[in-house]
Design a protein around this motif. Structure first.
Motif, short mmCIF file in Angstrom:
data_model
loop_
_atom_site.label_atom_id
_atom_site.label_comp_id
_atom_site.label_asym_id
_atom_site.label_seq_id
_atom_site.Cartn_x
_atom_site.Cartn_y
_atom_site.Cartn_z
N SER A 172 37.01 51.93 26.14
CA SER A 172 37.81 52.74 27.06
C SER A 172 37.49 52.41 28.53
N LYS A 173 36.40 51.67 28.75
CA LYS A 173 36.02 51.30 30.11
C LYS A 173 36.27 49.81 30.38
N ILE A 174 37.18 49.22 29.61
CA ILE A 174 37.43 47.79 29.73
C ILE A 174 37.90 47.40 31.13
N MET A 175 38.67 48.26 31.81
CA MET A 175 39.20 47.92 33.12
C MET A 175 38.14 47.95 34.22
N GLU A 176 36.93 48.39 33.86
CA GLU A 176 35.84 48.34 34.82
C GLU A 176 35.11 46.99 34.78
N HIS A 177 35.40 46.17 33.78
CA HIS A 177 34.74 44.88 33.62
C HIS A 177 35.49 43.80 34.41
N LEU A 178 35.51 43.96 35.72
CA LEU A 178 36.29 43.06 36.57
C LEU A 178 35.64 41.68 36.72
N SER A 179 34.44 41.51 36.20
CA SER A 179 33.83 40.18 36.22
C SER A 179 34.55 39.24 35.25
N ASN A 180 35.26 39.82 34.27
CA ASN A 180 36.05 39.01 33.36
C ASN A 180 37.35 38.63 34.07
N PRO A 181 37.67 37.34 34.13
CA PRO A 181 38.86 36.92 34.91
C PRO A 181 40.18 37.48 34.38
N TYR A 182 40.27 37.71 33.06
CA TYR A 182 41.51 38.26 32.51
C TYR A 182 41.66 39.73 32.87
N VAL A 183 40.59 40.47 32.79
CA VAL A 183 40.62 41.89 33.19
C VAL A 183 40.95 42.00 34.68
N ALA A 184 40.34 41.14 35.47
CA ALA A 184 40.60 41.16 36.91
C ALA A 184 42.07 40.85 37.21
N LYS A 185 42.65 39.93 36.44
CA LYS A 185 44.07 39.57 36.65
C LYS A 185 44.98 40.73 36.28
N VAL A 186 44.69 41.39 35.16
CA VAL A 186 45.49 42.56 34.76
C VAL A 186 45.41 43.65 35.82
N PHE A 187 44.21 43.88 36.32
CA PHE A 187 44.01 44.90 37.36
C PHE A 187 44.80 44.53 38.62
N GLU A 188 44.74 43.27 39.01
CA GLU A 188 45.44 42.82 40.22
C GLU A 188 46.96 42.96 40.07
N LEU A 189 47.49 42.52 38.93
CA LEU A 189 48.94 42.60 38.71
C LEU A 189 49.41 44.05 38.63
N SER A 190 48.62 44.90 37.99
CA SER A 190 48.97 46.32 37.88
C SER A 190 49.05 46.96 39.26
N ARG A 191 48.07 46.68 40.09
CA ARG A 191 48.06 47.26 41.43
C ARG A 191 49.24 46.74 42.25
N LYS A 192 49.57 45.46 42.09
CA LYS A 192 50.68 44.88 42.85
C LYS A 192 52.00 45.56 42.49
N VAL A 193 52.25 45.74 41.19
CA VAL A 193 53.50 46.37 40.75
C VAL A 193 53.55 47.85 41.16
N ALA A 194 52.44 48.55 40.99
CA ALA A 194 52.40 49.97 41.37
C ALA A 194 52.64 50.15 42.86
N ASN A 195 52.07 49.28 43.68
CA ASN A 195 52.28 49.35 45.13
C ASN A 195 53.73 49.08 45.49
N GLU A 196 54.32 48.08 44.84
CA GLU A 196 55.73 47.77 45.13
C GLU A 196 56.63 48.93 44.72
N ALA A 197 56.38 49.51 43.56
CA ALA A 197 57.19 50.65 43.11
C ALA A 197 57.07 51.82 44.07
N HIS A 198 55.85 52.08 44.54
CA HIS A 198 55.64 53.17 45.49
C HIS A 198 56.44 52.94 46.77
N LEU A 199 56.46 51.71 47.25
CA LEU A 199 57.21 51.40 48.47
C LEU A 199 58.71 51.60 48.26
#
Length: 253
Positions: A104-131
């Motif tokens: 349940s804490k997988i998204m905290e493992h940002l040292s993993n490049p795939y987790v970091a990419k998912v986190f980055e893409l999620s934030r990008k889409v959420a920010n665009e939607a908010h705008l």
């Protein structure tokens, strides 16, 4: 040999590919690719995935049960991004969740490049939607329908649907995503739906009501009147209102 599962660039299509990969090859080397973005590699076997709502629901349930709702929404938003490698990043993140003590804490493992990419893409889409909840402009057509045309980078319509449904529950309105050719349609006193495979009637979309024409004129006049030329700061304007959003805003037409 590495197995690559190919799916459509939709939530259902990607989840269906993940379902097949998880069922057939989760203990072997495997990956996910999007149809139309496949780059053939040596020593890889490619499989076309049969899209299924049942498969999609099963993967959604799996993520929510073992990774949690917060991780699910991160994954959901990441899959709406404009990125050819997003599906594989999500699949590899799910595999990584099996290796950590608390999935349940997988998204905290940002040292993993795939987790970091998912986190980055999620934030990008959420920010665009908010705008877009701030920058979307509706215009009233002759038939009384409120129409907005937007040019998003990600597939943000489902992210903004509830916001505008709550704001305009008694109105008939549509938001047309010109990038992905999808309509977000809301009928008064009903829920919203997505409509694909249809074209925007440009002639009808250009016929605005008399009241709309008057209010457009007043709004442009207001924006012009409050501007102070001596204090013009284009860099600050771009920071608060990126140029990308201006093409579909009334005051910049």
């Amino acid at each position: 040999m590495k197995q690559i599962y190919i799916g459509h660039d939709t939530i259902t299509g990607i989840f269906s590919a993940i379902y097949d990969a998880w069922k057939e090859s989760r203990d072997q080397e495997a990956g996910i690719a999007l149809r139309g973005y496949v780059t053939p590699q040596l020593f890889c076997e490619y499989k076309e995935t049969e899209e299924s709502e049942q498969k999609s629901i099963a993967v959604e349930r799996l993520i929510k049960t073992h990774l949690g709702y917060n991780a699910y929404w991160d994954i959901y938003h990441a899959l709406l991004a404009d990125d050819a490698d997003k599906a594989d990043a999500v699949y590899q993140t799910m595999l990584e969740a099996r290796r950590v003590s608390d999935s349940s804490k997988i998204m905290e493992h940002l040292s993993n490049p795939y987790v970091a990419k998912v986190f980055e893409l999620s934030r990008k889409v959420a920010n665009e939607a908010h705008l877009f909840t701030e920058f979307i402009r509706f215009r009233e057509l002759e038939n009384g329908v409120l129409l907005s045309e937007i040019t998003p980078i990600g597939q943000v319509l489902t992210c903004i649907a509830d916001h505008f449904t709550n704001r305009f529950p008694l109105e008939n309105w549509m938001v047309y995503d010109k990038t992905h050719k999808v309509f977000l349609v809301h009928q008064a006193k009903s829920d919203w739906v997505l409509v694909q495979g249809e074209e925007l009637d440009k002639e009808a979309a250009g016929k605005i009501s008399t009241a709309e024409s008057e209010f457009e004129h007043l709004w442009k006049g207001f924006c012009s009147a409050i501007a102070i030329k001596e204090r013009e700061n284009l860099a600050c304007q771009r920071n608060h209102l990126p140029i990308h959003f201006r093409q579909d805003m009334t005051e910049f037409h």
